[in-house]
Scaffold this motif. Structure first.
Motif, PDB file in Angstrom:
ATOM      1  N   ILE A  22     -27.308  13.224  23.060  1.00 26.10           N
ATOM      2  CA  ILE A  22     -26.612  12.499  24.039  1.00 26.10           C
ATOM      3  C   ILE A  22     -26.584  13.389  25.932  1.00 26.10           C
ATOM      4  CG2 ILE A  22     -23.980  12.248  25.409  1.00 26.10           C
ATOM      5  CD1 ILE A  22     -22.821  13.219  22.342  1.00 26.10           C
ATOM      6  N   THR A  23     -27.209  12.361  26.772  1.00 24.50           N
ATOM      7  CA  THR A  23     -27.633  12.752  27.644  1.00 24.50           C
ATOM      8  C   THR A  23     -27.188  11.875  29.108  1.00 24.50           C
ATOM      9  OG1 THR A  23     -29.943  12.885  27.788  1.00 24.50           O
ATOM     10  CG2 THR A  23     -29.588  12.886  29.509  1.00 24.50           C
ATOM     11  N   ASP A  24     -25.940  12.189  29.395  1.00 25.25           N
ATOM     12  CA  ASP A  24     -24.964  11.848  30.937  1.00 25.25           C
ATOM     13  C   ASP A  24     -26.168  11.214  32.054  1.00 25.25           C
ATOM     14  OD1 ASP A  24     -22.671  11.256  30.003  1.00 25.25           O
ATOM     15  OD2 ASP A  24     -22.147  12.701  30.141  1.00 25.25           O
ATOM     16  N   ILE A  25     -26.515   9.684  32.431  1.00 28.50           N
ATOM     17  CA  ILE A  25     -27.360   9.700  33.453  1.00 28.50           C
ATOM     18  C   ILE A  25     -26.682   9.232  34.352  1.00 28.50           C
ATOM     19  CG2 ILE A  25     -28.858   7.595  34.567  1.00 28.50           C
ATOM     20  CD1 ILE A  25     -29.300   6.842  31.638  1.00 28.50           C
ATOM     21  N   THR A  26     -25.239   8.853  34.356  1.00 29.48           N
ATOM     22  CA  THR A  26     -24.589   8.926  35.608  1.00 29.48           C
ATOM     23  C   THR A  26     -23.442   9.114  34.631  1.00 29.48           C
ATOM     24  OG1 THR A  26     -25.600   7.222  36.422  1.00 29.48           O
ATOM     25  CG2 THR A  26     -23.503   6.956  37.203  1.00 29.48           C
ATOM     26  N   VAL A  27     -22.039  10.122  35.799  1.00 32.10           N
ATOM     27  CA  VAL A  27     -21.153  10.243  35.204  1.00 32.10           C
ATOM     28  C   VAL A  27     -19.700   9.274  35.871  1.00 32.10           C
ATOM     29  CG1 VAL A  27     -19.195  12.323  34.999  1.00 32.10           C
ATOM     30  CG2 VAL A  27     -21.575  13.278  34.847  1.00 32.10           C
ATOM     31  N   GLY A  28     -19.464   8.821  35.490  1.00 36.31           N
ATOM     32  CA  GLY A  28     -18.285   8.092  35.836  1.00 36.31           C
ATOM     33  C   GLY A  28     -17.407   8.755  36.022  1.00 36.31           C
ATOM     34  N   MET A  82     -16.701   9.899  27.896  1.00 37.66           N
ATOM     35  CA  MET A  82     -17.360   9.540  28.951  1.00 37.66           C
ATOM     36  C   MET A  82     -15.951   8.681  29.670  1.00 37.66           C
ATOM     37  SD  MET A  82     -19.798   7.096  28.310  1.00 37.66           S
ATOM     38  CE  MET A  82     -20.931   5.844  29.291  1.00 37.66           C
ATOM     39  N   LYS A  83     -17.008   8.885  30.894  1.00 33.21           N
ATOM     40  CA  LYS A  83     -15.394   8.207  32.089  1.00 33.21           C
ATOM     41  C   LYS A  83     -16.163   6.429  32.617  1.00 33.21           C
ATOM     42  CE  LYS A  83     -13.632  12.475  32.971  1.00 33.21           C
ATOM     43  NZ  LYS A  83     -13.380  13.295  34.219  1.00 33.21           N
ATOM     44  N   VAL A  84     -15.078   5.896  32.574  1.00 35.69           N
ATOM     45  CA  VAL A  84     -15.793   4.009  33.158  1.00 35.69           C
ATOM     46  C   VAL A  84     -16.056   4.684  34.220  1.00 35.69           C
ATOM     47  CG1 VAL A  84     -14.744   2.298  33.587  1.00 35.69           C
ATOM     48  CG2 VAL A  84     -13.539   3.334  31.858  1.00 35.69           C
ATOM     49  N   GLY A  85     -16.926   3.881  34.715  1.00 35.48           N
ATOM     50  CA  GLY A  85     -18.133   4.064  35.592  1.00 35.48           C
ATOM     51  C   GLY A  85     -19.685   4.901  35.173  1.00 35.48           C
ATOM     52  N   GLY A  86     -19.803   4.729  34.262  1.00 32.23           N
ATOM     53  CA  GLY A  86     -20.860   5.985  34.108  1.00 32.23           C
ATOM     54  C   GLY A  86     -21.657   5.161  33.022  1.00 32.23           C
ATOM     55  N   ARG A  87     -23.104   5.902  32.504  1.00 35.21           N
ATOM     56  CA  ARG A  87     -24.616   5.184  31.928  1.00 35.21           C
ATOM     57  C   ARG A  87     -25.134   6.801  31.564  1.00 35.21           C
ATOM     58  NH1 ARG A  87     -28.692   1.845  34.141  1.00 35.21           N
ATOM     59  NH2 ARG A  87     -27.142  -0.111  33.931  1.00 35.21           N
ATOM     60  N   ARG A  88     -24.423   5.861  29.969  1.00 37.39           N
ATOM     61  CA  ARG A  88     -25.001   7.381  29.159  1.00 37.39           C
ATOM     62  C   ARG A  88     -26.219   6.933  27.895  1.00 37.39           C
ATOM     63  NH1 ARG A  88     -20.204  10.705  25.926  1.00 37.39           N
ATOM     64  NH2 ARG A  88     -20.204  11.940  28.878  1.00 37.39           N
ATOM     65  N   GLN A  89     -26.803   7.797  27.733  1.00 39.72           N
ATOM     66  CA  GLN A  89     -27.934   7.335  26.702  1.00 39.72           C
ATOM     67  C   GLN A  89     -28.068   8.325  25.873  1.00 39.72           C
ATOM     68  OE1 GLN A  89     -32.468   7.223  27.620  1.00 39.72           O
ATOM     69  NE2 GLN A  89     -32.601   8.703  26.403  1.00 39.72           N
ATOM     70  N   LEU A  90     -27.651   7.292  24.597  1.00 41.38           N
ATOM     71  CA  LEU A  90     -28.144   8.448  23.098  1.00 41.38           C
ATOM     72  C   LEU A  90     -28.859   8.192  22.818  1.00 41.38           C
ATOM     73  CD1 LEU A  90     -24.033   6.686  21.807  1.00 41.38           C
ATOM     74  CD2 LEU A  90     -24.478   8.890  23.449  1.00 41.38           C
ATOM     75  N   VAL A  91     -29.223   8.897  21.598  1.00 36.86           N
ATOM     76  CA  VAL A  91     -30.456   9.043  20.793  1.00 36.86           C
ATOM     77  C   VAL A  91     -29.694   9.001  19.296  1.00 36.86           C
ATOM     78  CG1 VAL A  91     -33.199   9.498  20.237  1.00 36.86           C
ATOM     79  CG2 VAL A  91     -32.069   9.647  22.571  1.00 36.86           C
ATOM     80  N   ASP A 117     -23.446   1.194  29.227  1.00 35.67           N
ATOM     81  CA  ASP A 117     -22.785   1.862  30.931  1.00 35.67           C
ATOM     82  C   ASP A 117     -22.001   0.773  30.225  1.00 35.67           C
ATOM     83  OD1 ASP A 117     -24.893   1.377  31.903  1.00 35.67           O
ATOM     84  OD2 ASP A 117     -24.368  -0.482  32.884  1.00 35.67           O
ATOM     85  N   LEU A 118     -20.159   1.908  30.525  1.00 34.84           N
ATOM     86  CA  LEU A 118     -18.683   2.260  30.068  1.00 34.84           C
ATOM     87  C   LEU A 118     -18.378   1.324  31.386  1.00 34.84           C
ATOM     88  CD1 LEU A 118     -16.884   2.021  28.151  1.00 34.84           C
ATOM     89  CD2 LEU A 118     -16.318   4.829  29.427  1.00 34.84           C
TER      90      LEU A 118
END
Length: 122
Positions: A22-28, A82-91, A117-118
């Motif tokens: 799990i990698t947060d690209i943008t934290v919402g 994860m929070k709304v507005g965030g972008r997360r990568q899942l492998v 993107d949530l």
């Protein structure tokens, strides 16, 4: 709120992980997804082995809205928190995606990368 643009995924290098990454690209900064939430997401799915896109809500210009518990295990484990507005990568290794090779799904046996993107949580 809409995300700025469709994400891109760099071609992975090295061996595929055996555990969920799990990698947060943008934290919402909006509402937080819980295990029992219904989520509204835009996502991109890429094969770890080939780097090829296999699915994207962006290509359909339509986000998806699903109860989290009805999605693959990698999403069920990787989206809560994860929070709304965030972008997360899942492998997601095969056991958290579509199961072992020969499992009846075209993506069975593959490690998959998703960029999510949530957009909303209920």
């Amino acid at each position: 709120m809409t995300s700025p643009q469709k994400p891109t995924v760099d071609a992975p290098t090295g061996p595929a992980p055996t555990e969920l990454e799990i990698t947060d690209i943008t934290v919402g900064d909006g509402a937080e997804a819980q295990a029992g939430s219904t989520v509204d997401v835009h996502y991109l799915g890429v094969s770890f082995d080939s780097g090829e896109e296999f699915d994207s809500s962006w290509s359909r210009n339509q986000s998806i809205n699903f109860p989290l518990r009805s999605l693959i295990a990698g999403w069920q484990q990787g989206i809560p928190g994860m929070k709304v507005g965030g972008r997360r990568q899942l492998v997601c290794p095969p056991q958290l995606a579509y199961g072992p090779k020969g499992g009846g799904h075209p993506l069975s046996g593959q490690t998959l990368i998703f960029v999510i993107d949530l957009l909303g949580v209920k």
